[in-house]
Scaffold this active site. Sequence first.
Site, PDB file in Angstrom:
ATOM      1  N   GLY A   1       0.807  -1.210   0.000  1.00 35.16           N
ATOM      2  CA  GLY A   1       0.000   0.000   0.000  1.00 35.16           C
ATOM      3  C   GLY A   1       0.844   1.264   0.000  1.00 35.16           C
ATOM      4  O   GLY A   1       0.565   2.207  -0.754  1.00 35.16           O
TER       5      GLY A   1
ATOM      6  N   TYR B   1      -8.003 -17.018   4.350  1.00 36.74           N
ATOM      7  CA  TYR B   1      -7.274 -16.029   3.559  1.00 36.74           C
ATOM      8  C   TYR B   1      -7.296 -16.389   2.077  1.00 36.74           C
ATOM      9  O   TYR B   1      -7.627 -15.563   1.222  1.00 36.74           O
ATOM     10  CB  TYR B   1      -5.834 -15.913   4.048  1.00 36.74           C
ATOM     11  CG  TYR B   1      -5.001 -14.983   3.204  1.00 36.74           C
ATOM     12  CD1 TYR B   1      -5.148 -13.601   3.303  1.00 36.74           C
ATOM     13  CD2 TYR B   1      -4.079 -15.476   2.276  1.00 36.74           C
ATOM     14  CE1 TYR B   1      -4.403 -12.745   2.518  1.00 36.74           C
ATOM     15  CE2 TYR B   1      -3.331 -14.628   1.488  1.00 36.74           C
ATOM     16  CZ  TYR B   1      -3.498 -13.259   1.604  1.00 36.74           C
ATOM     17  OH  TYR B   1      -2.766 -12.410   0.814  1.00 36.74           O
TER      18      TYR B   1
ATOM     19  N   LYS C   1      -9.082 -14.382  -1.192  1.00 43.77           N
ATOM     20  CA  LYS C   1      -8.346 -13.923  -2.363  1.00 43.77           C
ATOM     21  C   LYS C   1      -8.853 -14.568  -3.644  1.00 43.77           C
ATOM     22  O   LYS C   1      -8.794 -13.967  -4.730  1.00 43.77           O
ATOM     23  CB  LYS C   1      -6.853 -14.173  -2.170  1.00 43.77           C
ATOM     24  CG  LYS C   1      -6.245 -13.338  -1.042  1.00 43.77           C
ATOM     25  CD  LYS C   1      -6.542 -11.855  -1.202  1.00 43.77           C
ATOM     26  CE  LYS C   1      -5.912 -10.993  -0.117  1.00 43.77           C
ATOM     27  NZ  LYS C   1      -6.202  -9.547  -0.291  1.00 43.77           N
TER      28      LYS C   1
END
Length: 257
Positions: free
Chosen positions: A14, A149, A153
């Site tokens: 990020g 997880y 995704k």
Amino acid sequence: MKNAYVTGASQGIGKEFARALAKEYNVFLVSRSQSDLNSAIAELEPMSKGMLKSISLDLSKKKGQEEFSEILKKDPDFELLVNNAGFGTVGEFATLDLERELEEINLNVKALVTFSHVAINAFKKRKKGFIINVASIAGFLPAPGSATYAATKAYVKSFTEAIHEEASPYGIYVQSLCPGLTHSDFHQRAGIEKSKYPNIMWQTASEVVEESLNALRSNSAVCITGTINQGLVGLTGILPRSWVRKTAARFMESSEK
């Protein structure tokens, strides 16, 4: 300058997106921790051409999702969104805290879907806009030991490929970014021992971002970063699924020890 928003922007991928985009955009960095955002902006500001601003929100919560959605809706200069906020958990699913698993789904999936919906509707009116949804190569395979997880995704990858096609006629570019092992604090927070993975499998966050933005320019629906990751994903498509599952389980077990 137009405005770009990056969630999960205080560190890792990020922050590198914020660094790269600040050459062409005013960048709004979104994260839960105001102190981490302040540190990121202090680091990036000397190199940026655009304005850098922080937005401190907990996007795993309904209130945070609603507040961020309103910010996007009210910004006439909003042109690019990077949905990067997310986290992973490690361990046998039945032994993990259920509330934490549901929070993971809420942030990795629900928040991303919410903001993508807001962005596409804003961009359709302007006939231009860009969305990068950060998935993972984990989305291409089941991952015993990290079941929730990988499943989130997989959702992000499939969802993003679909809306890529829907949005393309309106001049909107949508990308599913699928990095592999990336140097950041993600693995430490997830409880994964980074030293268990060979160095050749790792990329830097800046490498991931560079590949993503290059692919975005050509409106690629999916960007799998790194030749090693591309090869691994290719293999998962031709090997028996039972073998893929068992190998992934052994890989996760060794990484946790």
